[in-house]
Design a protein around this motif. Structure first.
Motif, PDB file in Angstrom:
ATOM      1  N   GLN A   1       0.709  -1.340  -0.062  1.00 18.59           N
ATOM      2  CA  GLN A   1       0.464   0.065   0.198  1.00 18.59           C
ATOM      3  C   GLN A   1       1.409   0.877  -0.237  1.00 18.59           C
ATOM      4  OE1 GLN A   1      -2.750  -0.988  -0.899  1.00 18.59           O
ATOM      5  NE2 GLN A   1      -2.290  -3.074  -0.222  1.00 18.59           N
ATOM      6  N   SER A   2       0.545   2.283  -0.575  1.00 16.57           N
ATOM      7  CA  SER A   2       1.325   3.834  -0.530  1.00 16.57           C
ATOM      8  C   SER A   2       1.203   4.578   0.891  1.00 16.57           C
ATOM      9  CB  SER A   2       0.737   4.883  -1.830  1.00 16.57           C
ATOM     10  OG  SER A   2      -0.960   4.700  -1.182  1.00 16.57           O
ATOM     11  N   ASN A   3       0.346   4.081   2.229  1.00 14.64           N
ATOM     12  CA  ASN A   3       0.478   4.813   2.615  1.00 14.64           C
ATOM     13  C   ASN A   3       1.559   4.565   4.053  1.00 14.64           C
ATOM     14  OD1 ASN A   3      -1.004   3.939   5.301  1.00 14.64           O
ATOM     15  ND2 ASN A   3      -2.479   3.246   3.510  1.00 14.64           N
TER      16      ASN A   3
ATOM     17  N   HIS B   1       0.330 -10.813  -9.293  1.00 13.55           N
ATOM     18  CA  HIS B   1       1.619 -10.107  -9.924  1.00 13.55           C
ATOM     19  C   HIS B   1       1.580  -9.378 -10.694  1.00 13.55           C
ATOM     20  CE1 HIS B   1       5.067 -11.686  -8.083  1.00 13.55           C
ATOM     21  NE2 HIS B   1       4.540 -12.843  -7.451  1.00 13.55           N
ATOM     22  N   TYR B   2       0.037  -9.508 -11.343  1.00 10.29           N
ATOM     23  CA  TYR B   2      -0.115  -8.747 -12.767  1.00 10.29           C
ATOM     24  C   TYR B   2      -0.545  -7.426 -12.024  1.00 10.29           C
ATOM     25  CZ  TYR B   2      -2.392  -7.418 -17.225  1.00 10.29           C
ATOM     26  OH  TYR B   2      -2.553  -7.038 -18.329  1.00 10.29           O
ATOM     27  N   ARG B   3      -1.238  -6.941 -11.770  1.00 10.27           N
ATOM     28  CA  ARG B   3      -1.776  -5.765 -10.597  1.00 10.27           C
ATOM     29  C   ARG B   3      -1.269  -6.016  -9.286  1.00 10.27           C
ATOM     30  NH1 ARG B   3      -1.833  -2.574 -15.350  1.00 10.27           N
ATOM     31  NH2 ARG B   3      -3.336  -3.544 -17.057  1.00 10.27           N
ATOM     32  N   PRO B   4      -0.106  -5.551  -9.015  1.00 13.50           N
ATOM     33  CA  PRO B   4       0.178  -5.500  -7.595  1.00 13.50           C
ATOM     34  C   PRO B   4      -0.093  -4.554  -6.317  1.00 13.50           C
ATOM     35  CG  PRO B   4       2.042  -4.741  -8.616  1.00 13.50           C
ATOM     36  CD  PRO B   4       1.539  -5.455  -9.399  1.00 13.50           C
ATOM     37  N   ASP B   5      -0.381  -3.517  -7.280  1.00  9.13           N
ATOM     38  CA  ASP B   5      -1.310  -2.658  -6.570  1.00  9.13           C
ATOM     39  C   ASP B   5      -3.052  -3.218  -6.096  1.00  9.13           C
ATOM     40  OD1 ASP B   5      -2.254  -2.304  -8.653  1.00  9.13           O
ATOM     41  OD2 ASP B   5      -2.781  -0.083  -9.186  1.00  9.13           O
ATOM     42  N   ARG B   6      -3.279  -3.498  -6.570  1.00  7.11           N
ATOM     43  CA  ARG B   6      -4.902  -4.179  -6.107  1.00  7.11           C
ATOM     44  C   ARG B   6      -4.559  -4.578  -4.906  1.00  7.11           C
ATOM     45  NH1 ARG B   6      -7.034  -6.970 -11.674  1.00  7.11           N
ATOM     46  NH2 ARG B   6      -7.079  -5.204 -12.487  1.00  7.11           N
TER      47      ARG B   6
END
Length: 400
Positions: free
Chosen positions: A155-157, A328-333
């Motif tokens: 996650q980004s936070n 792995h295809y969309r690790p930000d989900r």
């Protein structure tokens, strides 16, 4: 939501064609506590550890039996979950899911260190019973704790990333964050990724190899990042300083609560947790490789480079980790938004992780079950490649 440490699909890369899917779960349904409730099942496990500590005896089998055999049975009973959530669902619709991983951190911390104090200050448990108790605790901190740290580190936070560091420090595996984000996601299914299990490589060879290779590759990746910023490896922004401080604090707390015995029990659960993590890593990519394009280049990561499982109950326990093809295809989900895939898009495991990790511990059984599936995967996705030996015997150049 994507951070510089995460790999995403490069601009211009096309998503694979998707066949018709079951009805999408609407955002308002995703937001409901009722729909999120099954994913909270992990919070039933710490009470089992407490019961085992109080009663000893046969109750010491409760945690291993629950995570392995109970969820194998529940998988058989509940079947597959092939419905997908709308991947565009905003974060504010996922509060009930985000709380799961955030609240687990204090629950695990209190459970782990309270049990260390209790076990070292009680005389009704034998030495062997204490060891079995913390074997079960290691399954808890590995199967759940490291898995939840994996969700949080993506996650980004800053708060969630810090919570991930706390969970990893409790099992002395802090470098996993650097290795996973900077090495594994970038180089998965290539010779540079130590975590990708090679075809015909048994788990008992794989485990010591990754224990030896991953800390160094993680440190090298962090050092390279600092060098690109013209900073030395020992700069204070190197997360290894934080890793060392947090792990040192955990060791000191275990020793302070239980002395040398408490420290030993802490180390035992940490080893079991790491073993559980690497069992899952072994299963997730066994035998799968990305096509070598020449000159040290490899194709982009696609869903068919990870093993997928739509088993419903074990995905509740593991917060959709088994939808690993999409991770792995969309690790930000976030985990409730991970998509599942059909057999023509991603290779399917015959069972969920509770069964497959047990099979991985028995190499002849594992090879009998998985090697034919790897060969079928090769024929399906790469029918033009006739000689596969360079892909699993180290004959290809490292990716750039």
């Amino acid at each position: 939501m994507t951070t510089p440490r995460q790999q995403t699909e490069p601009d211009g890369a096309e998503a694979p064609a998707r066949p018709a899917r079951p009805a999408y779960l609407a955002p308002d349904r995703l937001a409901s506590l009722r729909h999120a409730a099954p994913f909270w099942v992990s919070f039933l496990l710490p009470p089992l550890a407490i019961v085992a500590a109080i009663h000893g005896g046969w109750t010491l089998a409760l945690l291993p039996a629950s995570t392995w055999w109970l969820f194998w049975g529940l998988d058989l009973a509940t079947g597959l979950e092939k419905a997908n959530a709308d991947p565009q669902t905003p974060d504010d619709q996922l509060t009930a899911y985000r709380l799961i991983t955030a609240l687990w951190v204090p629950v695990q911390c209190v459970t782990l260190f309270a049990l260390i104090y209790y076990a070292t200050h009680s005389d009704h448990l034998s030495g062997g019973e204490k060891a079995w108790l913390f074997f079960g605790v290691g399954i808890l901190t590995g199967t759940i704790g490291i898995n939840y740290s994996h969700e949080l580190m993506h996650q980004s936070n800053r708060l969630e990333r810090n919570l991930a560091d706390l969970l990893l420090a409790m099992v002395l595996y802090s470098h996993f964050r650097s290795e996973h984000l900077l090495v594994h996601h970038r180089y998965v299914a290539t010779p540079r990724d130590a975590v990708t299990a090679r075809y015909n490589e048994g788990f008992h060879r794989y485990f010591p190899r990754v224990l030896a290779e991953c800390p160094g590759s993680a440190f090298a990746a962090e050092r390279a990042m600092l060098a690109r910023r013209k900073l030395p490896w020992h700069h204070r922004s190197n997360p290894y300083w934080r890793y060392a401080a947090l792990q040192g604090a955990m060791l000191a707390l275990a020793f302070g609560l239980g002395g040398w015995a408490g420290l030993g029990l802490f180390l035992l659960q940490a080893f079991v947790a790491i073993w559980q993590l690497e069992l899952v890593n072994y299963v997730e990519h066994y035998g799968l490789t990305r096509r070598h394009l020449g000159d040290g280049r490899y194709e982009h990561v696609k869903p068919h480079h990870s093993w997928n499982s739509a088993r419903k109950a074990s995905n509740w326990l593991l917060i959709n980790l088994q939808r690993h093809s999409d991770h792995h295809y969309r690790p930000d989900r976030r985990f409730p938004l991970l998509q599942t895939y059909d057999e023509d898009e991603a290779p399917q495991l015959p069972h969920g992780y509770p069964v497959m990790t047990v099979a991985a511990m028995i190499p002849p059984v594992w090879r009998r079950v998985m090697n034919p599936r790897v060969r079928d995967w090769r024929r399906r996705h790469y029918p033009d490649i006739e000689d596969w030996k360079p892909y699993y015997k180290g004959g290809l150049p490292l990716p750039r």
